[in-house]
Design a protein around this motif. Structure first.
Motif, mmCIF file in Angstrom:
data_model
loop_
_atom_site.group_PDB
_atom_site.id
_atom_site.type_symbol
_atom_site.label_atom_id
_atom_site.label_comp_id
_atom_site.label_asym_id
_atom_site.label_seq_id
_atom_site.Cartn_x
_atom_site.Cartn_y
_atom_site.Cartn_z
ATOM 1 N N VAL A 188 0.836 -1.208 0.000
ATOM 2 C CA VAL A 188 0.000 0.000 0.000
ATOM 3 C C VAL A 188 0.868 1.252 0.000
ATOM 4 C CG1 VAL A 188 -1.733 1.297 1.288
ATOM 5 C CG2 VAL A 188 -1.932 -1.173 1.087
ATOM 6 N N ARG A 189 1.883 1.271 0.809
ATOM 7 C CA ARG A 189 2.776 2.439 0.843
ATOM 8 C C ARG A 189 3.481 2.639 -0.498
ATOM 9 N NH1 ARG A 189 4.031 4.979 5.582
ATOM 10 N NH2 ARG A 189 3.504 3.942 7.549
ATOM 11 N N ASN A 190 3.781 1.549 -1.183
ATOM 12 C CA ASN A 190 4.497 1.639 -2.447
ATOM 13 C C ASN A 190 3.604 2.167 -3.569
ATOM 14 O OD1 ASN A 190 6.980 1.084 -3.967
ATOM 15 N ND2 ASN A 190 5.763 -0.470 -5.020
ATOM 16 N N LYS A 215 0.592 4.131 -3.098
ATOM 17 C CA LYS A 215 0.053 5.465 -2.854
ATOM 18 C C LYS A 215 0.349 5.877 -1.426
ATOM 19 C CE LYS A 215 -3.924 8.232 -4.100
ATOM 20 N NZ LYS A 215 -5.164 8.237 -4.896
ATOM 21 N N SER A 216 0.616 7.128 -1.253
ATOM 22 C CA SER A 216 0.911 7.649 0.077
ATOM 23 C C SER A 216 -0.386 7.765 0.872
ATOM 24 C CB SER A 216 1.595 9.022 -0.025
ATOM 25 O OG SER A 216 1.829 9.547 1.262
ATOM 26 N N ILE A 217 -0.612 6.818 1.751
ATOM 27 C CA ILE A 217 -1.772 6.836 2.641
ATOM 28 C C ILE A 217 -1.269 7.173 4.040
ATOM 29 C CG2 ILE A 217 -3.638 5.474 3.656
ATOM 30 C CD1 ILE A 217 -3.769 3.879 1.104
ATOM 31 N N THR A 218 -1.656 8.309 4.525
ATOM 32 C CA THR A 218 -1.130 8.764 5.811
ATOM 33 C C THR A 218 -1.785 8.063 6.990
ATOM 34 O OG1 THR A 218 -2.721 10.597 5.768
ATOM 35 C CG2 THR A 218 -0.511 11.025 4.901
ATOM 36 N N ASP A 219 -3.069 7.728 6.877
ATOM 37 C CA ASP A 219 -3.790 7.109 7.979
ATOM 38 C C ASP A 219 -3.964 5.617 7.703
ATOM 39 O OD1 ASP A 219 -5.396 6.411 10.093
ATOM 40 O OD2 ASP A 219 -6.730 8.150 9.906
ATOM 41 N N LEU A 220 -2.926 4.824 8.018
ATOM 42 C CA LEU A 220 -2.977 3.395 7.744
ATOM 43 C C LEU A 220 -3.995 2.690 8.633
ATOM 44 C CD1 LEU A 220 0.814 2.580 7.224
ATOM 45 C CD2 LEU A 220 -0.946 2.937 5.497
ATOM 46 N N GLY A 221 -4.234 3.239 9.831
ATOM 47 C CA GLY A 221 -5.247 2.669 10.706
ATOM 48 C C GLY A 221 -6.632 2.759 10.091
ATOM 49 N N ARG A 222 -6.913 3.864 9.448
ATOM 50 C CA ARG A 222 -8.211 4.023 8.799
ATOM 51 C C ARG A 222 -8.322 3.093 7.585
ATOM 52 N NH1 ARG A 222 -11.807 8.209 9.666
ATOM 53 N NH2 ARG A 222 -10.157 9.403 10.684
ATOM 54 N N PHE A 223 -7.202 2.865 6.919
ATOM 55 C CA PHE A 223 -7.204 1.928 5.781
ATOM 56 C C PHE A 223 -7.523 0.515 6.266
ATOM 57 C CE2 PHE A 223 -5.205 -0.834 2.593
ATOM 58 C CZ PHE A 223 -5.744 -0.304 1.428
ATOM 59 N N GLN A 224 -6.990 0.124 7.407
ATOM 60 C CA GLN A 224 -7.316 -1.183 7.975
ATOM 61 C C GLN A 224 -8.796 -1.254 8.333
ATOM 62 O OE1 GLN A 224 -5.102 -3.387 10.714
ATOM 63 N NE2 GLN A 224 -3.094 -2.749 10.014
ATOM 64 N N THR A 225 -9.323 -0.170 8.885
ATOM 65 C CA THR A 225 -10.756 -0.119 9.185
ATOM 66 C C THR A 225 -11.571 -0.288 7.915
ATOM 67 O OG1 THR A 225 -10.386 1.316 11.102
ATOM 68 C CG2 THR A 225 -12.604 1.320 10.138
ATOM 69 N N ILE A 281 -6.777 0.078 -5.130
ATOM 70 C CA ILE A 281 -5.551 -0.470 -4.552
ATOM 71 C C ILE A 281 -5.768 -1.922 -4.137
ATOM 72 C CG2 ILE A 281 -4.023 -0.350 -2.544
ATOM 73 C CD1 ILE A 281 -4.363 2.700 -2.635
ATOM 74 N N LEU A 282 -6.859 -2.193 -3.447
ATOM 75 C CA LEU A 282 -7.130 -3.552 -2.968
ATOM 76 C C LEU A 282 -7.352 -4.517 -4.128
ATOM 77 C CD1 LEU A 282 -9.458 -2.631 0.012
ATOM 78 C CD2 LEU A 282 -7.194 -3.684 0.186
ATOM 79 N N SER A 283 -7.960 -4.029 -5.199
ATOM 80 C CA SER A 283 -8.183 -4.869 -6.372
ATOM 81 C C SER A 283 -6.878 -5.135 -7.117
ATOM 82 C CB SER A 283 -9.196 -4.200 -7.304
ATOM 83 O OG SER A 283 -9.353 -4.932 -8.490
ATOM 84 N N SER A 284 -6.053 -4.116 -7.276
ATOM 85 C CA SER A 284 -4.814 -4.263 -8.044
ATOM 86 C C SER A 284 -3.785 -5.115 -7.315
ATOM 87 C CB SER A 284 -4.218 -2.886 -8.355
ATOM 88 O OG SER A 284 -3.663 -2.307 -7.197
ATOM 89 N N THR A 285 -3.958 -5.306 -6.013
ATOM 90 C CA THR A 285 -3.049 -6.142 -5.235
ATOM 91 C C THR A 285 -3.682 -7.483 -4.868
ATOM 92 O OG1 THR A 285 -3.741 -4.896 -3.264
ATOM 93 C CG2 THR A 285 -1.665 -4.255 -4.285
ATOM 94 N N TYR A 286 -4.800 -7.800 -5.494
ATOM 95 C CA TYR A 286 -5.450 -9.106 -5.357
ATOM 96 C C TYR A 286 -5.910 -9.414 -3.937
ATOM 97 C CZ TYR A 286 -3.801 -10.041 -10.088
ATOM 98 O OH TYR A 286 -3.571 -9.977 -11.442
#
Length: 395
Positions: free
Chosen positions: A187-189, A191-201, A236-241
């Motif tokens: 995910v970091r590679n 796109k720059s997602i600053t709130d990784l906790g929210r991404f997990q949510t 992102i989730l689709s492109s990384t299977y």
């Protein structure tokens, strides 16, 4: 221990016809193991190694001189600029087949580079976690898909190869580590997602919607993000299977059809981990069991279709009035319709969505997939069969 993959034959045939091959798929789906086992005479380099990655990025010519073909380059997405230099190497001897094999866990960078640099020079494959066809062919006593409890245990346990090579591994610990590693590396590679906790949510909220129509506005509100961010994160989730986005079927213009997609998780083990389902007993008790089962069956079809050379597509069908067919498959120039039920006792009413769909569409087959082991007729030109039985006419 190595387990045979169904893709091996197609890969070997492609290496006789193309200068290069690409295998995309999620991390831990077995790409590296497959290639190192199937192609023992190829050199192997992984760009997960920071030293190799730096060399490939900073001095592509030196990298390729140091590692001549035949060569496997693992995780090519870390050096997308390398593809241009690979094109030049291939074009120096275009008739030489099987020079390079690449893997990629992120289709964003990989497919862009391939389409720009290697069009017409490369065969592309997708490798998913194990399908049931591969599982039942394993030595020993593999789970039996006709046994409901063993099926449920496998759905909960997941289909990643690691669980079969290390059967005593802690699944919860593995999936927790998998998610954390995935978010930190992939995910970091991308796109720059600053709130990784929210991404997990966000991922956990998607799990509660698996197999259902996706309401992006509702999801954005519940996660506290914008709708454009929802679209970005889904991509992102689709492109990384991690997920598969199933689009609605839109080829009947006389009906008002829904336009929202459905979300399925590529691996039901990860889905069950996110939902807190940790055993077959619990799987058969939770309210989400029907959606989880549908997720497994839909992904089984997608996995098998990915091995076919012809053009094929999967959809679902739903009208504004609520008529829904769980899965449509266009393959070999024909349309097949499937309704999926986690049920052992069947009724004719279960086939009603297929009956209504067949009135407006020309289909080659309409089938209710369930736990019922016998193949039986349910309505005119509509039959029910066990979910694990596949017809060669369809796939």
């Amino acid at each position: 221990m190595y387990f045979t993959r169904d893709i091996e034959h197609q890969l070997n045939e492609a290496l006789k016809q193309f200068p290069a091959c690409l295998i995309t798929g999620s991390r831990q789906s077995g790409k590296s193991t497959l290639l190192q086992h199937s192609l023992p005479n190829y050199r192997y380099v992984t760009l997960d190694n920071p030293i190799m990655r730096a060399l490939a990025v900073e001095d592509p010519e030196l990298f390729l001189s140091s590692y001549p073909s035949p060569l496997i380059i693992d995780e090519i997405q870390y050096a997308p600029n390398l593809l241009f230099y690979l094109k030049m190497r291939i074009d120096q001897n275009r008739q030489l087949r099987g020079q390079f094999v690449f893997t990629g866990s992120q289709t964003f960078q990989v497919m862009k580079g391939v389409s720009e640099s290697l069009a017409g020079r490369i065969a592309i494959f997708q490798l998913y976690p194990f399908c049931w066809n591969e599982i039942v062919a394993m030595p020993g006593k593999p789970p039996n898909p006709l046994n409901d409890f063993e099926m449920g245990r496998q759905v909960v346990g997941g289909f990643y190869p690691e669980f079969f090579s290390q059967p005593n591994i802690d699944h919860n610990l593995w999936y927790s580590s998998f998610l954390n590693t995935y978010i930190e590396r992939d995910v970091r590679n991308i796109k720059s997602i600053t709130d990784l906790g929210r991404f997990q949510t966000f991922i956990r909220l998607l799990a509660t919607r698996a197999g259902q129509l996706l309401n992006m506005a509702e999801l954005a509100k519940e996660c506290g993000i914008s709708q454009p961010t929802v679209k970005d994160w889904l991509s992102i989730l689709s492109s990384t299977y991690i997920i598969h986005i199933l689009q609605p079927y839109h080829k009947n213009h006389t009906k008002r059809l829904v336009k929202s997609p459905k979300i399925f998780f590529v691996d039901t083990g990860l889905l069950c981990f996110l939902l807190g389902v940790d055993s077959a007993e619990r799987f058969f008790k939770v309210s989400e069991k029907g959606h989880i089962f549908e997720n497994m069956v839909v992904m089984e079809y997608i996995k098998r279709l990915s091995l076919q050379s012809g053009l094929s597509s999967c959809y679902f069908y739903r009208t504004a009035s609520g008529v829904e067919v769980d899965l449509l498959v266009e393959a070999k120039g024909k349309l097949f319709a499937y309704e999926i039920k986690l049920a052992k006792t069947l009724s004719r009413e279960m086939a009603q969505p297929l009956v209504l769909f067949c009135k407006d569409h020309q289909v080659a087959g309409a089938i209710l997939l369930s736990l019922h082991e016998q193949t039986i007729p349910l309505a005119a030109n509509i039959k029910a069969r066990h979910w694990s039985l596949f017809s060669t006419e369809e796939i």
